[in-house]
Design a protein around this motif. Sequence first.
Motif, PDB file in Angstrom:
ATOM      1  N   THR A   1     -12.541 -13.237 -62.898  1.00  0.00           N
ATOM      2  CA  THR A   1     -11.129 -13.305 -63.194  1.00  0.00           C
ATOM      3  C   THR A   1     -11.217 -13.515 -65.448  1.00  0.00           C
ATOM      4  OG1 THR A   1     -11.957 -15.638 -63.765  1.00  0.00           O
ATOM      5  CG2 THR A   1     -10.802 -15.250 -61.756  1.00  0.00           C
ATOM      6  N   VAL A   2      -9.839 -13.252 -65.780  1.00  0.00           N
ATOM      7  CA  VAL A   2     -10.401 -13.583 -67.110  1.00  0.00           C
ATOM      8  C   VAL A   2      -9.344 -14.757 -67.915  1.00  0.00           C
ATOM      9  CG1 VAL A   2     -10.721 -10.851 -67.445  1.00  0.00           C
ATOM     10  CG2 VAL A   2      -7.849 -11.259 -67.176  1.00  0.00           C
ATOM     11  N   THR A   3      -9.644 -14.899 -68.634  1.00  0.00           N
ATOM     12  CA  THR A   3      -8.533 -16.159 -69.904  1.00  0.00           C
ATOM     13  C   THR A   3      -7.024 -15.585 -69.709  1.00  0.00           C
ATOM     14  OG1 THR A   3     -10.420 -16.672 -70.585  1.00  0.00           O
ATOM     15  CG2 THR A   3      -8.416 -17.273 -71.294  1.00  0.00           C
ATOM     16  N   ASN A   4      -5.979 -16.384 -68.844  1.00  0.00           N
ATOM     17  CA  ASN A   4      -5.091 -16.199 -69.546  1.00  0.00           C
ATOM     18  C   ASN A   4      -4.526 -16.924 -70.430  1.00  0.00           C
ATOM     19  OD1 ASN A   4      -3.010 -14.416 -69.168  1.00  0.00           O
ATOM     20  ND2 ASN A   4      -1.735 -15.561 -67.656  1.00  0.00           N
ATOM     21  N   GLY A   5      -4.182 -16.212 -71.677  1.00  0.00           N
ATOM     22  CA  GLY A   5      -4.180 -17.773 -72.740  1.00  0.00           C
ATOM     23  C   GLY A   5      -2.809 -17.429 -73.118  1.00  0.00           C
ATOM     24  N   ARG A   6      -2.036 -18.767 -73.122  1.00  0.00           N
ATOM     25  CA  ARG A   6      -0.647 -18.895 -73.106  1.00  0.00           C
ATOM     26  C   ARG A   6      -0.265 -20.072 -74.476  1.00  0.00           C
ATOM     27  NH1 ARG A   6       0.911 -22.327 -68.293  1.00  0.00           N
ATOM     28  NH2 ARG A   6      -1.015 -23.751 -69.484  1.00  0.00           N
ATOM     29  N   HIS A   7       1.309 -19.453 -74.798  1.00  0.00           N
ATOM     30  CA  HIS A   7       1.560 -20.074 -76.247  1.00  0.00           C
ATOM     31  C   HIS A   7       2.635 -21.323 -75.572  1.00  0.00           C
ATOM     32  CE1 HIS A   7       0.500 -20.396 -80.715  1.00  0.00           C
ATOM     33  NE2 HIS A   7       1.553 -21.842 -80.220  1.00  0.00           N
ATOM     34  N   LEU A   8       2.716 -22.762 -76.063  1.00  0.00           N
ATOM     35  CA  LEU A   8       2.925 -23.480 -75.212  1.00  0.00           C
ATOM     36  C   LEU A   8       4.110 -24.263 -75.951  1.00  0.00           C
ATOM     37  CD1 LEU A   8       0.458 -25.192 -73.192  1.00  0.00           C
ATOM     38  CD2 LEU A   8       2.110 -23.260 -72.477  1.00  0.00           C
ATOM     39  N   PHE A   9       5.094 -24.841 -75.784  1.00  0.00           N
ATOM     40  CA  PHE A   9       6.059 -25.530 -76.430  1.00  0.00           C
ATOM     41  C   PHE A   9       5.418 -26.572 -76.461  1.00  0.00           C
ATOM     42  CE2 PHE A   9      10.599 -27.500 -76.817  1.00  0.00           C
ATOM     43  CZ  PHE A   9      10.492 -27.556 -78.360  1.00  0.00           C
ATOM     44  N   ASN A  10       4.953 -27.575 -77.280  1.00  0.00           N
ATOM     45  CA  ASN A  10       4.448 -28.742 -76.910  1.00  0.00           C
ATOM     46  C   ASN A  10       5.466 -30.046 -77.157  1.00  0.00           C
ATOM     47  OD1 ASN A  10       2.190 -30.283 -76.735  1.00  0.00           O
ATOM     48  ND2 ASN A  10       2.370 -30.773 -77.945  1.00  0.00           N
TER      49      ASN A  10
ATOM     50  N   GLU B   1      -5.962 -22.052 -72.962  1.00  0.00           N
ATOM     51  CA  GLU B   1      -6.973 -21.123 -73.069  1.00  0.00           C
ATOM     52  C   GLU B   1      -7.526 -21.726 -71.241  1.00  0.00           C
ATOM     53  OE1 GLU B   1      -9.968 -19.014 -75.697  1.00  0.00           O
ATOM     54  OE2 GLU B   1      -8.584 -17.920 -75.925  1.00  0.00           O
ATOM     55  N   SER B   2      -6.525 -22.605 -71.411  1.00  0.00           N
ATOM     56  CA  SER B   2      -7.226 -23.470 -69.510  1.00  0.00           C
ATOM     57  C   SER B   2      -6.597 -22.382 -68.312  1.00  0.00           C
ATOM     58  CB  SER B   2      -6.164 -24.823 -69.753  1.00  0.00           C
ATOM     59  OG  SER B   2      -5.373 -24.148 -69.077  1.00  0.00           O
ATOM     60  N   GLN B   3      -6.819 -21.481 -68.022  1.00  0.00           N
ATOM     61  CA  GLN B   3      -5.265 -20.569 -67.051  1.00  0.00           C
ATOM     62  C   GLN B   3      -6.749 -19.119 -67.154  1.00  0.00           C
ATOM     63  OE1 GLN B   3      -1.678 -20.458 -66.098  1.00  0.00           O
ATOM     64  NE2 GLN B   3      -1.251 -22.558 -65.447  1.00  0.00           N
ATOM     65  N   THR B   4      -6.594 -19.076 -65.821  1.00  0.00           N
ATOM     66  CA  THR B   4      -7.270 -17.476 -65.809  1.00  0.00           C
ATOM     67  C   THR B   4      -6.490 -17.152 -64.770  1.00  0.00           C
ATOM     68  OG1 THR B   4      -9.269 -18.753 -63.790  1.00  0.00           O
ATOM     69  CG2 THR B   4     -10.023 -18.170 -65.846  1.00  0.00           C
ATOM     70  N   ILE B   5      -7.141 -16.210 -64.947  1.00  0.00           N
ATOM     71  CA  ILE B   5      -6.385 -15.181 -63.494  1.00  0.00           C
ATOM     72  C   ILE B   5      -7.245 -13.604 -63.403  1.00  0.00           C
ATOM     73  CG2 ILE B   5      -5.613 -13.292 -65.542  1.00  0.00           C
ATOM     74  CD1 ILE B   5      -3.175 -13.042 -63.652  1.00  0.00           C
ATOM     75  N   SER B   6      -6.854 -13.176 -61.544  1.00  0.00           N
ATOM     76  CA  SER B   6      -8.202 -12.022 -61.382  1.00  0.00           C
ATOM     77  C   SER B   6      -6.766 -10.995 -61.547  1.00  0.00           C
ATOM     78  CB  SER B   6      -8.364 -12.516 -59.764  1.00  0.00           C
ATOM     79  OG  SER B   6      -8.670 -11.201 -58.800  1.00  0.00           O
TER      80      SER B   6
ATOM     81  N   PHE C   1       4.809 -16.041 -73.133  1.00  0.00           N
ATOM     82  CA  PHE C   1       4.293 -15.642 -73.832  1.00  0.00           C
ATOM     83  C   PHE C   1       3.037 -16.337 -73.270  1.00  0.00           C
ATOM     84  CE2 PHE C   1       5.962 -16.317 -78.153  1.00  0.00           C
ATOM     85  CZ  PHE C   1       7.253 -14.994 -77.944  1.00  0.00           C
ATOM     86  N   GLU C   2       2.378 -15.122 -72.578  1.00  0.00           N
ATOM     87  CA  GLU C   2       1.239 -15.020 -71.862  1.00  0.00           C
ATOM     88  C   GLU C   2       0.884 -13.851 -71.471  1.00  0.00           C
ATOM     89  OE1 GLU C   2       1.050 -17.098 -67.532  1.00  0.00           O
ATOM     90  OE2 GLU C   2       3.215 -16.345 -68.133  1.00  0.00           O
ATOM     91  N   GLN C   3      -0.831 -13.905 -71.900  1.00  0.00           N
ATOM     92  CA  GLN C   3      -1.532 -12.128 -72.144  1.00  0.00           C
ATOM     93  C   GLN C   3      -0.948 -11.509 -70.639  1.00  0.00           C
ATOM     94  OE1 GLN C   3      -5.315 -14.044 -72.918  1.00  0.00           O
ATOM     95  NE2 GLN C   3      -5.928 -12.354 -74.418  1.00  0.00           N
TER      96      GLN C   3
END
Lengths: 343, 343
Positions: free
Chosen positions: B3-12, B29-34, B107-109
């Motif tokens: 898995t790799v990190t799937n960085g995201r930019h969130l509206f907060n 950077e809490s999410q990962t994806i394969s 807005f995700e990798q």
Amino acid sequence: MATVTNGRHLFNEIPEGFPTPGKTTIYDESQTISLEDVPLNGGFLIKVLALSIDPYMRHKMRATNTKSFTPAFELGKPLYNHGVGVVLRSELDGIKAGDHVYGLLSFEQYILQPNADGIEIIKNDENISWSSYVGAAGMPGQTAFVAWKEFSKAKKGETVFVSTAAGAVGSVVVQIAKSQGLKVIASAGSEEKIKFLKEIGADVAFNYKTTDTAEVLAKEGPIDIYWDNVGGKTLEDVIDAANDYIRIIACGAISSYNTTDNYGIKNWGLFFVKRVSINGFVVFDLLPKYREEFFNTIPKMIAQGEIKFLEDRKVGLDKVGEAIYEVQSGTNHGKSVIIVADS
Amino acid sequence: MATVTNGRHLFNEIPEGFPTPGKTTIYDESQTISLEDVPLNGGFLIKVLALSIDPYMRHKMRATNTKSFTPAFELGKPLYNHGVGVVLRSELDGIKAGDHVYGLLSFEQYILQPNADGIEIIKNDENISWSSYVGAAGMPGQTAFVAWKEFSKAKKGETVFVSTAAGAVGSVVVQIAKSQGLKVIASAGSEEKIKFLKEIGADVAFNYKTTDTAEVLAKEGPIDIYWDNVGGKTLEDVIDAANDYIRIIACGAISSYNTTDNYGIKNWGLFFVKRVSINGFVVFDLLPKYREEFFNTIPKMIAQGEIKFLEDRKVGLDKVGEAIYEVQSGTNHGKSVIIVADS
């Protein structure tokens, strides 16, 4: 060679704020004219019957060196505006004694007209009153008709808001819109005007002096078309209450004519959000395109009672100053007309 | 299953005034994806290359219950905007690995896209940079192109004024207008931008922070067409300097986005006097009408150097907040683009 007095109403002073009767303009009886003998020099002699008093005349009371869509009045000379007269004598081909004519007429009882530029003969086959031709069948009616045609893109079931709706222009807009199946919200400044607006079919009519425009529009809107005769805070309220794709027809701006301290509109940020379109116009730009259709449509509607109007008639050229003041302050009741002679 | 990190930019958080990096929006950077194994469920997997940062995004940072032309961002979810990506895997007919795609992207990798709604494949026969497709060849360029076509009624020899002229939209307007033989007056907020405006052909380019707009327009006008990206005092200055029959294209209102105390425009009384037309628009309304012509015209002009643009490239999804702030405050230099990956 019997002579008669030729009363005239002159532009006397550029006003600050509201025009003052007897100061901004003055009535003058110093001239005489011999109706039988005065040389025509190839032109013709008009006896004036009715003259129109319109809001835009205030715009002409300015220094002559400031350019605009309409020339400034000249100090010391008679005012002029649309009017109807009857020809007494003529040396001009195509114009004969007894013809009724319409055009921009000098504010005099009798006019020596050198040529027929800007003058047209009215046949009046519909037999409506001559004064109609300075109101619903004249420039104010044309103003309503041409811009509605050009800019409203009106669709049955849409909602239109008309300001100064009891006036010469607004009341025609109201009735055209009703005839096309729109919901009409109309505002005016007195209970008498509101009563008239209800009589001519406005679905919602309110007195803007005693009722908050924004509240009415929030309840009865959103607004698809706005006929703007006032500008200022009312225009801002409309933009707030606008439906997407609103068409705003900028016909006049009475709230700015007699003040130098205009209201500042702050919600221009909604122009793109709501896809607002605004079109300012002057009737003369569009009239050639729609003139024939206008004269084929409106006098007939007046004759058949499908277009009604109020007239605020004052008898005598000496009443011009008073009439101008009332039109600027909104204290007239209906289309302001000066009756100079009955026939 | 690597898995790799799937960085995201969130509206907060909904901002008051300017958006604050790390507060209004946050990088996560809490999410990962394969990438090899993640189930596609009939959709496809996009690796994001470039994302656009545009002024209008501020408008989406509001409560979700206020209706407008574009939905609000949802708190806690990734931002989204136009972007370009490359397809890694696909189970959808018509989309295959290696395709480059353009559309509103999260807005995700890496994005799991369930269907192709709003996504189009870019062929890029002209071989221009992928990031062009979020700038001059994408939404901002389309914005310039479609409204100029629809509303400008441009004639050779007329004078156009473009505000925020060095931006992604304005710079395309400047170059289209020059290609049609207009005199172009352009304003921007830094000397570097002014230099760029002169390079792309503006006849008059000035820094509105150090030069009075009204003075420039009085000298270089009157103005026949105004491309309005700002509103407020600038719009008022233009109306004062307008030629009769000015066409004002209301594209944006950056001077209102980050304040609740808007400037009040007082010269609306000139709307009818000067026969002003104002048209607010949103690119998506007009794009269907002009899309084909746009893609046949603009990418070629970019490839041939007839349309130039500046890019303000920031590398990494964590830079989004900073880029948004700069676009809102006008401290970016050229079209703001987040480079998420090179290929």
